[in-house]
Write an enzyme that holds these catalytic residues in place. Structure first.
Site, mmCIF file in Angstrom:
data_model
loop_
_atom_site.group_PDB
_atom_site.id
_atom_site.type_symbol
_atom_site.label_atom_id
_atom_site.label_comp_id
_atom_site.label_asym_id
_atom_site.label_seq_id
_atom_site.Cartn_x
_atom_site.Cartn_y
_atom_site.Cartn_z
ATOM 1 N N LYS A 22 0.850 -1.208 0.000
ATOM 2 C CA LYS A 22 0.000 0.000 0.000
ATOM 3 C C LYS A 22 0.879 1.250 0.000
ATOM 4 C CE LYS A 22 -1.626 1.581 4.088
ATOM 5 N NZ LYS A 22 -1.380 2.983 4.451
ATOM 6 N N ASN A 23 1.880 1.256 0.897
ATOM 7 C CA ASN A 23 2.657 2.480 1.078
ATOM 8 C C ASN A 23 3.653 2.744 -0.045
ATOM 9 O OD1 ASN A 23 1.161 2.987 3.304
ATOM 10 N ND2 ASN A 23 2.720 2.390 4.797
ATOM 11 N N ARG A 91 -4.909 10.786 4.370
ATOM 12 C CA ARG A 91 -3.789 11.663 4.658
ATOM 13 C C ARG A 91 -2.690 11.564 3.605
ATOM 14 N NH1 ARG A 91 0.703 12.416 6.702
ATOM 15 N NH2 ARG A 91 1.035 14.305 7.892
ATOM 16 N N CYS A 115 -4.884 13.207 13.149
ATOM 17 C CA CYS A 115 -4.960 11.794 12.807
ATOM 18 C C CYS A 115 -4.953 11.026 14.112
ATOM 19 C CB CYS A 115 -3.751 11.454 11.947
ATOM 20 S SG CYS A 115 -3.501 9.719 11.724
ATOM 21 N N ARG A 120 0.249 14.826 13.002
ATOM 22 C CA ARG A 120 1.070 14.443 11.849
ATOM 23 C C ARG A 120 1.331 15.667 10.967
ATOM 24 N NH1 ARG A 120 -0.977 8.822 9.475
ATOM 25 N NH2 ARG A 120 1.056 8.910 8.462
ATOM 26 N N PRO A 121 2.330 16.470 11.362
ATOM 27 C CA PRO A 121 2.607 17.696 10.619
ATOM 28 C C PRO A 121 3.198 17.419 9.231
ATOM 29 C CG PRO A 121 4.298 17.327 12.279
ATOM 30 C CD PRO A 121 3.286 16.236 12.446
ATOM 31 N N LEU A 124 8.041 19.324 7.190
ATOM 32 C CA LEU A 124 9.273 18.911 6.490
ATOM 33 C C LEU A 124 9.035 18.790 4.980
ATOM 34 C CD1 LEU A 124 10.381 16.219 9.104
ATOM 35 C CD2 LEU A 124 11.418 18.481 8.782
ATOM 36 N N ASP A 308 4.596 0.545 12.056
ATOM 37 C CA ASP A 308 3.375 -0.072 11.503
ATOM 38 C C ASP A 308 3.193 -1.524 11.952
ATOM 39 O OD1 ASP A 308 2.818 2.287 10.262
ATOM 40 O OD2 ASP A 308 3.551 1.686 8.293
ATOM 41 N N ARG A 400 -8.801 -0.189 4.456
ATOM 42 C CA ARG A 400 -7.892 0.839 3.918
ATOM 43 C C ARG A 400 -6.548 0.249 3.557
ATOM 44 N NH1 ARG A 400 -7.953 6.503 6.804
ATOM 45 N NH2 ARG A 400 -6.654 6.748 4.985
HETATM 46 N N1 EPU Z 1 6.897 14.352 10.746
HETATM 47 C C1 EPU Z 1 7.159 15.657 11.038
HETATM 48 N N2 EPU Z 1 7.046 16.567 10.023
HETATM 49 C C2 EPU Z 1 6.702 16.215 8.759
HETATM 50 C C3 EPU Z 1 6.453 14.876 8.481
HETATM 51 C C4 EPU Z 1 6.568 13.948 9.500
HETATM 52 O O1 EPU Z 1 7.468 16.016 12.164
HETATM 53 O O2 EPU Z 1 6.636 17.098 7.892
HETATM 54 C C5 EPU Z 1 7.015 13.343 11.818
HETATM 55 C C6 EPU Z 1 5.720 12.579 12.043
HETATM 56 O O3 EPU Z 1 4.827 13.291 12.880
HETATM 57 C C7 EPU Z 1 6.229 11.296 12.657
HETATM 58 C C8 EPU Z 1 7.553 11.072 11.909
HETATM 59 O O4 EPU Z 1 7.930 12.351 11.400
HETATM 60 O O5 EPU Z 1 6.518 11.493 14.007
HETATM 61 C C9 EPU Z 1 7.487 10.088 10.774
HETATM 62 O O6 EPU Z 1 6.391 10.365 9.921
HETATM 63 P P1 EPU Z 1 6.445 10.116 8.368
HETATM 64 O O7 EPU Z 1 6.382 11.419 7.664
HETATM 65 O O8 EPU Z 1 7.563 9.203 8.029
HETATM 66 O O9 EPU Z 1 5.057 9.369 8.119
HETATM 67 P P2 EPU Z 1 4.262 9.383 6.767
HETATM 68 O O10 EPU Z 1 5.190 9.495 5.649
HETATM 69 O O11 EPU Z 1 3.146 10.356 6.856
HETATM 70 C C10 EPU Z 1 4.351 6.817 6.308
HETATM 71 C C11 EPU Z 1 3.370 5.680 6.207
HETATM 72 C C12 EPU Z 1 2.819 5.361 7.582
HETATM 73 C C13 EPU Z 1 3.999 4.994 8.493
HETATM 74 C C14 EPU Z 1 5.017 6.143 8.524
HETATM 75 C C15 EPU Z 1 6.256 5.815 9.321
HETATM 76 C C16 EPU Z 1 2.434 5.950 3.985
HETATM 77 C C17 EPU Z 1 1.251 6.239 3.140
HETATM 78 N N3 EPU Z 1 2.273 6.071 5.309
HETATM 79 O O12 EPU Z 1 3.614 7.935 6.806
HETATM 80 O O13 EPU Z 1 1.984 4.223 7.416
HETATM 81 O O14 EPU Z 1 3.531 4.751 9.794
HETATM 82 O O15 EPU Z 1 5.424 6.461 7.172
HETATM 83 O O16 EPU Z 1 6.884 4.702 8.814
HETATM 84 O O17 EPU Z 1 3.489 5.608 3.482
HETATM 85 C C18 EPU Z 1 0.224 2.766 7.912
HETATM 86 O O18 EPU Z 1 0.470 2.183 6.835
HETATM 87 O O19 EPU Z 1 -0.547 2.296 8.779
HETATM 88 C C19 EPU Z 1 0.861 4.056 8.175
HETATM 89 C C20 EPU Z 1 0.411 4.916 9.069
#
Ligand code: EPU
Length: 421
Positions: A22-23, A91, A115, A120-121, A124, A308, A400
């Site tokens: 999925k990811n 998201r 979320c 989940r900011p 970055l 995850d 999902r």
């Molecule tokens: N973060 C920031 N600023 C940002 C982005 C992220 O502070 O601009 C923080 C987040 O709050 C968190 C950390 O950085 O504490 C990591 O978040 P990340 O951005 O890596 O998460 P994501 O890219 O939004 C993806 C997966 C998630 C998985 C995370 C971590 C997808 C679609 N989603 O989310 O998957 O938990 O990476 O590995 O790829 C799931 O599949 O159940 C799921 C939530």
């Protein structure tokens, strides 16, 4: 709305074929926006999240066809405005921001809301696009990104308070491939899904080195062309089935996997006393010779233990004799499953970002509420081993991210029913 009824007490045995990730699928589908040509993506799992992404691509002007796991996209003419009604449902829609900025130098995407797994900011993601020269403004709940002049490559560090960002790295990578000059992303996410996206972009003509490490170097090109790609297997789905095999199985094999992507998960299972064996594309879990031992794990970015898989291991720890502990460093509040597991008789003490779990002899089936995707999976796993019947409400969370979870579990011998609420 549907609920899943799990009749506990049926031991699992057999093989299960793992779906595409999925990811990986979500950013790869978004990346098709970077070219006017045809793209063909295979092994896209049939999930509500991938279907939302296809609807978003259509709303942006792309022609999209889906036949089983194969998706054809032709994004000849696209617009930069992403519809709020679709974005608010998922998201991960945020990952169209990078390709729109790369191709059109303009993107309008709704700011994702809160979320259930925590704050989940996207700071970055935005910082990265600003480094490339885009201007970011917030207005009416939307993020407006625009670059009056062509974007320019530069060196940036995307590391945040909680480590690297997966979708943030994806977004910057997708903008950087069409950006003049060299972009160096330090502190990049090294997850296999980022590497998979980079491999697709390379097939489209992008010049990328270092994907799958924390330093990615991109040499911008003028345009990208169409490409075909097969998405990597879903390591989290595979890990979830391995935990199902650990919690109540007599030999469960996950097939069509990349065992290296599962290393931290299989190492933890091995250390707990389960028997785990791998081939080139499968992993099998069997009960060990003695009773399993408690484990102590901390979630980390790849190749560390994946957040995850945290909820699923929490369910497993509930039935392992002795003390286990789980520290969540990526999403410190991601413990929505704990109170529901406690309703099933689990002994869990939550202390900030750490859960201390003392194994109990049995869990008992109960009506429970799914809160997010992985928390829901943990409840299904607990239900498999519990005495009696577990009703998991709000099943849409599972749909999902797990393709035909109940059907796959039934093939292993589980007894489940999907019924309308
Ligand atoms: N973060 C920031 N600023 C940002 C982005 C992220 O502070 O601009 C923080 C987040 O709050 C968190 C950390 O950085 O504490 C990591 O978040 P990340 O951005 O890596 O998460 P994501 O890219 O939004 C993806 C997966 C998630 C998985 C995370 C971590 C997808 C679609 N989603 O989310 O998957 O938990 O990476 O590995 O790829 C799931 O599949 O159940 C799921 C939530």
């Amino acid at each position: 709305m549907e609920k899943l009824i799990v009749h506990g007490g049926n031991r699992l045995r057999g093989k299960v074929l793992i779906s595409g990730s999925k990811n990986s699928s979500l950013p790869i589908l978004a990346a098709t926006l970077l070219t006017k040509d045809d793209c063909v993506i295979r092994q896209v799992p049939d999930l509500s999240d991938t279907n939302y992404m296809l609807q978003i691509l259509r709303a942006l002007g792309a022609e999209v066809e889906r036949a089983s796991g194969t998706v054809n996209v032709k994004a000849e003419k696209i617009i930069p405005d992403t519809p709020y009604d679709l974005v608010r449902k998922m998201r991960a829609s945020i990952c169209v921001m990078g390709p729109l900025t790369g191709r059109l130098r303009k993107a309008v995407v709704s700011m994702p809301g809160g979320c259930v797994i925590g704050d989940r900011p996207v700071d970055l993601h935005l910082k990265g696009l600003e480094y490339l020269g885009a201007k970011v403004q917030m207005d009416g709940g939307n993020i407006h990104i625009e670059a009056k002049k062509p974007l320019k490559g530069c060196t940036m560090n995307l590391l945040g308070k909680f480590g690297s960002t997966v979708l943030g790295t994806d977004n910057v990578l997708m903008a950087a491939v069409l950006t003049k000059g060299t972009t160096i992303i330090e502190g990049a996410a090294a997850e296999p899904e980022v590497e998979d996206l980079a491999n697709f972009l390379i097939k489209m003509g992008a010049k990328i080195e270092g994907a799958g490490t924390t330093r990615i170097v991109v040499e911008g090109v003028k345009e990208l062309h169409g490409a075909e790609h097969t998405v990597i297997p879903d390591r989290i789905e595979a890990g979830t089935f391995l935990v199902a095999g650990a919690i109540f199985g007599d030999g469960v094999m996950v097939k069509r996997v990349v065992p290296a992507h599962l290393k931290n998960v299989t190492d933890t299972l091995l250390a707990s006393g389960y028997e785990v064996t791998s081939t080139k594309d499968s992993v099998t879990i069997m009960p060990g010779s003695g009773s399993p031992k408690g484990f102590h794990l901390t979630t980390r970015v790849y190749p560390g233990f994946p957040t995850d898989m945290q909820a699923q291991f929490c369910a497993l720890a509930c039935l392992i004799p002795g003390l286990s502990s789980i520290k969540e460093t990526i999403f410190p509040q991601r413990f929505m499953h704990v109170s529901e597991l406690k309703r099933m008789g689990a002994n869990i003490e939550l202390d900030g970002d750490t859960a201390r779990i003392t194994g109990v002899e049995t869990l008992s089936g109960a009506p429970v509420m799914a809160s997010d995707l992985r928390a829901s999976a943990a409840l299904v796993l607990a239900g498999l081993a519990a005495k009696g019947t577990t009703e998991i409400h709000r099943l849409y969370h599972i749909d999902r991210g797990y393709e035909h979870l109940d059907e796959k579990l039934s093939m292993l011998g589980a007894v489940t029913e999907r019924v309308k609420e």
